[in-house]
Design an enzyme around this catalytic site. Structure first.
Site, PDB file in Angstrom:
ATOM      1  N   VAL A  69       3.916  -5.303  -4.590  1.00  0.00           N
ATOM      2  CA  VAL A  69       5.512  -5.254  -3.674  1.00  0.00           C
ATOM      3  C   VAL A  69       5.435  -6.564  -3.194  1.00  0.00           C
ATOM      4  CG1 VAL A  69       6.561  -4.048  -2.403  1.00  0.00           C
ATOM      5  CG2 VAL A  69       5.479  -2.113  -3.355  1.00  0.00           C
ATOM      6  N   LYS A 113      -1.654  -6.465  -7.875  1.00  0.00           N
ATOM      7  CA  LYS A 113      -1.444  -7.935  -7.558  1.00  0.00           C
ATOM      8  C   LYS A 113      -3.008  -8.077  -7.917  1.00  0.00           C
ATOM      9  CE  LYS A 113      -2.414  -8.696  -3.099  1.00  0.00           C
ATOM     10  NZ  LYS A 113      -3.995  -9.664  -2.960  1.00  0.00           N
ATOM     11  N   GLN A 139     -18.304  -6.113  -1.419  1.00  0.00           N
ATOM     12  CA  GLN A 139     -17.532  -7.247  -1.903  1.00  0.00           C
ATOM     13  C   GLN A 139     -16.915  -8.757  -1.186  1.00  0.00           C
ATOM     14  OE1 GLN A 139     -14.813  -3.920  -1.742  1.00  0.00           O
ATOM     15  NE2 GLN A 139     -12.749  -5.663  -1.656  1.00  0.00           N
ATOM     16  N   HIS A 162       0.898  -1.438  -0.068  1.00  0.00           N
ATOM     17  CA  HIS A 162      -0.126  -0.225   0.067  1.00  0.00           C
ATOM     18  C   HIS A 162       0.881   1.007   0.136  1.00  0.00           C
ATOM     19  CE1 HIS A 162      -3.282  -2.284   2.410  1.00  0.00           C
ATOM     20  NE2 HIS A 162      -3.552  -2.419   1.334  1.00  0.00           N
ATOM     21  N   MET A 215       2.546  -8.920  -1.494  1.00  0.00           N
ATOM     22  CA  MET A 215       2.302  -8.628   0.143  1.00  0.00           C
ATOM     23  C   MET A 215       0.679  -8.329  -0.476  1.00  0.00           C
ATOM     24  SD  MET A 215       4.994  -6.420   1.210  1.00  0.00           S
ATOM     25  CE  MET A 215       7.130  -6.058   1.369  1.00  0.00           C
ATOM     26  N   ARG A 249      -3.703 -10.152   3.567  1.00  0.00           N
ATOM     27  CA  ARG A 249      -4.689 -11.703   4.440  1.00  0.00           C
ATOM     28  C   ARG A 249      -3.211 -12.446   4.485  1.00  0.00           C
ATOM     29  NH1 ARG A 249      -8.801 -10.554   0.487  1.00  0.00           N
ATOM     30  NH2 ARG A 249     -10.363  -9.540   1.377  1.00  0.00           N
TER      31      ARG A 249
HETATM   32  O1  PAF Z   1      -8.085  -3.816  -3.234  1.00  0.00           O
HETATM   33  C1  PAF Z   1      -8.907  -3.140  -2.490  1.00  0.00           C
HETATM   34  O2  PAF Z   1      -7.673  -2.692  -1.405  1.00  0.00           O
HETATM   35  C2  PAF Z   1     -10.127  -3.404  -2.627  1.00  0.00           C
HETATM   36  O3  PAF Z   1     -11.002  -4.213  -2.710  1.00  0.00           O
HETATM   37  C3  PAF Z   1     -10.774  -1.051  -3.041  1.00  0.00           C
HETATM   38  C4  PAF Z   1     -10.108  -1.163  -4.102  1.00  0.00           C
HETATM   39  C5  PAF Z   1     -10.506  -0.003  -1.960  1.00  0.00           C
HETATM   40  C6  PAF Z   1     -11.768  -1.297  -2.921  1.00  0.00           C
HETATM   41  O4  PAF Z   1     -12.787  -2.161  -1.445  1.00  0.00           O
END
Ligand code: PAF
Length: 282
Positions: free
Chosen positions: A176, A149, A61, A37, A184, A187
């Site tokens: 990364v 990823k 999701q 990130h 990375m 999870r």
């Molecule tokens: O990749 C993610 O972390 C999520 O799918 C996202 C793009 C933030 C949407 O919730």
């Protein structure tokens, strides 16, 4: 760093930036931030005046039997990491703020989501599409940065932006990896002891298929078989899919042309992991 939890607060800040003519690059996340990130944050910083990050564990999701409840949440630590990166604004809304009532809009890109993860996570990409479009509307970033990823996710988002004429430039930044090749992921925090070592099999499997490709193997199914066989050689891993697909359409390739995405999903110690490699054929 401004920490905004309401749509109203973030819109007010966005209007100020409009007046100042300042550009925003957004990194949408679900938190539990790691070096992957932070590399997206750094990429975002190169492309705009301010970096904004959203942290929202998006319930729409996750499937009913997935890890929504146990998904790692560590807002205070994430806040410190983002502050240290010079992020200007963190948007961390509650579920009620994002979905005051159950959503009734469906955003679907069936051509891109029938295969790969979409085939195993029904509704997942609808949830991603909805939240990302909402975030784009709320935060109005000029640029948004996503990780490679999640190749299928990035492809879906690029298509949404194109077809809905959303005024945002989508940037996809490289994955990364840990020293042993493991991509990375938030999870990875679920992986312990031998399972953590076993998880490196995903990247090793993709590399084996890429090597066969470079050595002349062009049959998609054979490349998928190489990935599957490697994953099967690791007792702690259970394959969900191995695929050789077209980089734009995500359709399975009978014969690989000049570019292919090799993609894999597998459970390691009960944790679902994904990875991919985009290979340019020499
Ligand atoms: O990749 C993610 O972390 C999520 O799918 C996202 C793009 C933030 C949407 O919730």
């Amino acid at each position: 760093m401004i920490v905004a939890t309401t749509i109203r607060a973030v819109r007010a800040r966005r209007q100020e930036l409009d007046r100042l003519g300042r550009r925003v690059a957004l990194v949408p996340t679900m938190g539990a931030l790691h070096e992957g990130h932070l590399s997206l944050v750094r990429e975002a910083a190169r492309r705009a005046d301010e970096v904004w990050v959203s942290i929202f564990v998006n319930p729409t999701q996750f499937g009913p039997n997935e890890d929504f409840d146990r998904y790692p949440r560590q807002l205070e630590r994430d806040r410190e990491l983002l502050e240290a990166e010079g992020v200007a604004l963190l948007f961390a809304p509650t579920t009620k703020e994002m979905y005051p009532k159950p959503p009734s809009v469906l955003l679907d890109v069936p051509q891109l989501t029938a295969g790969l993860c979409g085939a195993h996570r029904p509704g997942h990409f609808r949830g991603v599409a909805l939240v990302v479009v909402k975030l784009f509307n709320i935060l109005r970033p000029e640029v948004a940065v996503f990780g490679a990823k999640d190749y299928q996710q990035a492809t879906v988002i690029k298509r949404l932006v194109e077809e809905l004429d959303l005024p945002v430039e989508v940037v996809v930044a490289p994955t990364v990896r840990e020293a042993d090749g493991l991509a990375m992921s938030s999870r990875n925090a679920y992986l312990h002891g031998p399972d953590r070592q076993a998880a490196a099999i995903l990247q090793a499997a993709l590399r084996a298929a890429a090597a066969a490709l470079v050595a002349g193997e062009r049959r998609g199914q054979v490349l998928e078989g190489i990935v599957a066989a490697h994953v099967a050689s690791e007792p702690a891993a259970r394959l969900q899919y191995a695929a050789a697909v077209h980089p734009d359409t995500l359709e399975p390739l009978e014969t690989v042309g000049d570019r292919v995405v090799l993609a894999v999903a597998a459970f390691v110690g009960g944790v679902r992991l994904i990875d991919n490699l985009v290979v340019e054929v020499p």
